[in-house]
Design an enzyme around this catalytic site. Structure first.
Site, PDB file in Angstrom:
ATOM      1  CG  ASP A  72      95.319  39.959 -23.383  1.00 25.34           C
ATOM      2  OD1 ASP A  72      95.906  38.868 -23.474  1.00 25.34           O
ATOM      3  OD2 ASP A  72      95.238  40.761 -24.332  1.00 25.34           O
ATOM      4  CG  ASP A 141      91.212  47.509 -33.075  1.00 24.71           C
ATOM      5  OD1 ASP A 141      92.261  46.941 -32.687  1.00 24.71           O
ATOM      6  OD2 ASP A 141      90.151  47.473 -32.420  1.00 24.71           O
ATOM      7  CG  HIS A 143      93.466  45.711 -29.794  1.00 25.13           C
ATOM      8  ND1 HIS A 143      92.339  45.288 -30.449  1.00 25.13           N
ATOM      9  CD2 HIS A 143      94.145  44.577 -29.493  1.00 25.13           C
ATOM     10  CE1 HIS A 143      92.330  43.975 -30.542  1.00 25.13           C
ATOM     11  NE2 HIS A 143      93.422  43.519 -29.978  1.00 25.13           N
ATOM     12  CD  GLU A 148      89.228  46.151 -28.258  1.00 20.97           C
ATOM     13  OE1 GLU A 148      90.064  46.494 -29.121  1.00 20.97           O
ATOM     14  OE2 GLU A 148      88.537  45.119 -28.368  1.00 20.97           O
TER      15      GLU A 148
HETATM   16  C1  GLP Z   1      93.934  39.774 -29.231  1.00 20.83           C
HETATM   17  C2  GLP Z   1      94.921  39.892 -28.095  1.00 20.83           C
HETATM   18  C3  GLP Z   1      96.089  40.759 -28.480  1.00 20.83           C
HETATM   19  C4  GLP Z   1      96.654  40.306 -29.808  1.00 20.83           C
HETATM   20  C5  GLP Z   1      95.598  40.437 -30.867  1.00 20.83           C
HETATM   21  C6  GLP Z   1      96.087  40.065 -32.242  1.00 20.83           C
HETATM   22  O1  GLP Z   1      93.101  40.863 -29.314  1.00 20.83           O
HETATM   23  N1  GLP Z   1      94.342  40.415 -26.914  1.00 20.83           N
HETATM   24  O2  GLP Z   1      97.070  40.700 -27.465  1.00 20.83           O
HETATM   25  O3  GLP Z   1      97.774  41.081 -30.124  1.00 20.83           O
HETATM   26  O4  GLP Z   1      94.544  39.573 -30.498  1.00 20.83           O
HETATM   27  O5  GLP Z   1      96.001  38.692 -32.427  1.00 20.83           O
HETATM   28  P1  GLP Z   1      96.663  37.921 -33.620  1.00 20.83           P
HETATM   29  O6  GLP Z   1      98.086  37.818 -33.281  1.00 20.83           O
HETATM   30  O7  GLP Z   1      95.988  36.579 -33.604  1.00 20.83           O
HETATM   31  O8  GLP Z   1      96.397  38.678 -34.844  1.00 20.83           O
END
Ligand code: GLP
Length: 273
Positions: A72, A141, A143, A148
């Site tokens: 993303d 959450d 995702h 989302e």
């Molecule tokens: C963002 C990214 C996800 C990632 C999530 C969790 O939303 N788009 O791909 O998995 O963050 O991030 P973290 O690893 O910093 O908790």
């Protein structure tokens, strides 16, 4: 679904990095037949990337014939912004390994036609022969990528508006100011991830415990998009103890028993010592 419970973040990162490295090595990629790797951003994969960099520097794994597709990217954020996912990937991973820049693919959140950009991305993944291993994290959450709650479980790459929850979770990267967090992102779909031949999800820390519970213990539900991985033939969740806080004792015990019998923790932790 395989679940590997490691003791902490460091062990999770080493386990996952060694696993990914072994996959690439065993595949024996060539220029004509490269290994296609899906890449996430966030704090979860930082340790994994550090260990992969180390394995690359030690000559154990090469990325010369690895093609990557990131999950993303924020919409409207300059690629040079330190928190763009372009910057993240080059700073934390690509800039330190022997990957060919032309083999790196990251969605362009500033493309003049965002939908065309998403369609082109799907086309490039298909032309590369599909993703061999999609690595990912999960949001609090549940995702996956930026899919989302409420996202279609068969979605493809597209524009998503971020939830308040995600904006709040990610504002730590933007001076803790929710107003600085982009409100939209381009993201691969749940269906895009599901098409990968294998998916490896990292899940660590107490803030991910609820997501972990819904991802593996409750039914497939578009409100917890990572739960769709229950339908994947080859999904692997690598987590730490803290992320297991909301699991049933019987679930937790089963995965611990399984890894004790199979010796799966030692197998990968000690692989490239
Ligand atoms: C963002 C990214 C996800 C990632 C999530 C969790 O939303 N788009 O791909 O998995 O963050 O991030 P973290 O690893 O910093 O908790």
């Amino acid at each position: 679904m395989r679940v590997i419970i490691t003791k902490d973040y460091d062990e999770m990162s080493v386990w996952a990095a060694n696993y990914v490295a072994k996959r690439i090595i065993d595949f024996n990629p060539t220029e004509e037949h490269p290994f296609v790797l899906g890449c996430p951003t966030g704090s979860s994969p930082l340790g994994l990337y550090q260990h992969l960099v180390e394995l690359n520097k030690r000559g154990i794994v090469s990325f010369r014939n690895v093609v990557t597709f990131n999950m993303d990217e924020y919409v409207g954020l300059d690629v040079k912004h330190p928190e763009s996912y372009h910057s993240f990937m080059w700073t934390n991973f690509f800039g330190h390994i022997d990957i060919k820049p032309e083999n790196v693919h990251i969605l362009d959140g500033n493309a003049p036609d965002l939908m065309a950009e998403c369609e082109h991305y799907e086309q490039m993944i298909a032309e590369a022969g599909g993703v061999d291993l999609f690595m990912g994290g999960v949001g609090p959450d549940g995702h996956i990528a930026f899919n989302e709650p409420g996202s279609s479980l068969s979605s493809r790459t597209r524009i998503k508006t971020l939830t308040t929850n995600t904006i709040q979770a990610n504002c730590r990267f933007f001076d803790n100011d929710v107003n600085l967090v982009p409100k939209q992102a381009l993201t691969v779909g749940v269906g895009t991830v599901m098409d990968a031949r294998e998916v490896l999800i990292l899940c660590n820390g107490p803030k991910k415990a609820r997501a972990m519970h819904h991802m593996i213990e409750t039914g497939v539900n578009h409100m917890w998009t990572s739960s769709m991985l229950q339908m994947h033939r080859r999904a692997l969740v690598v987590c730490d103890e803290e992320a297991c806080d909301e699991l049933k004792i019987s679930t937790y015990q089963y995965f611990k028993d399984k890894q004790r019998i199979e010796g799966s923790i030692e197998e990968y932790i000690n692989l490239y010592k």
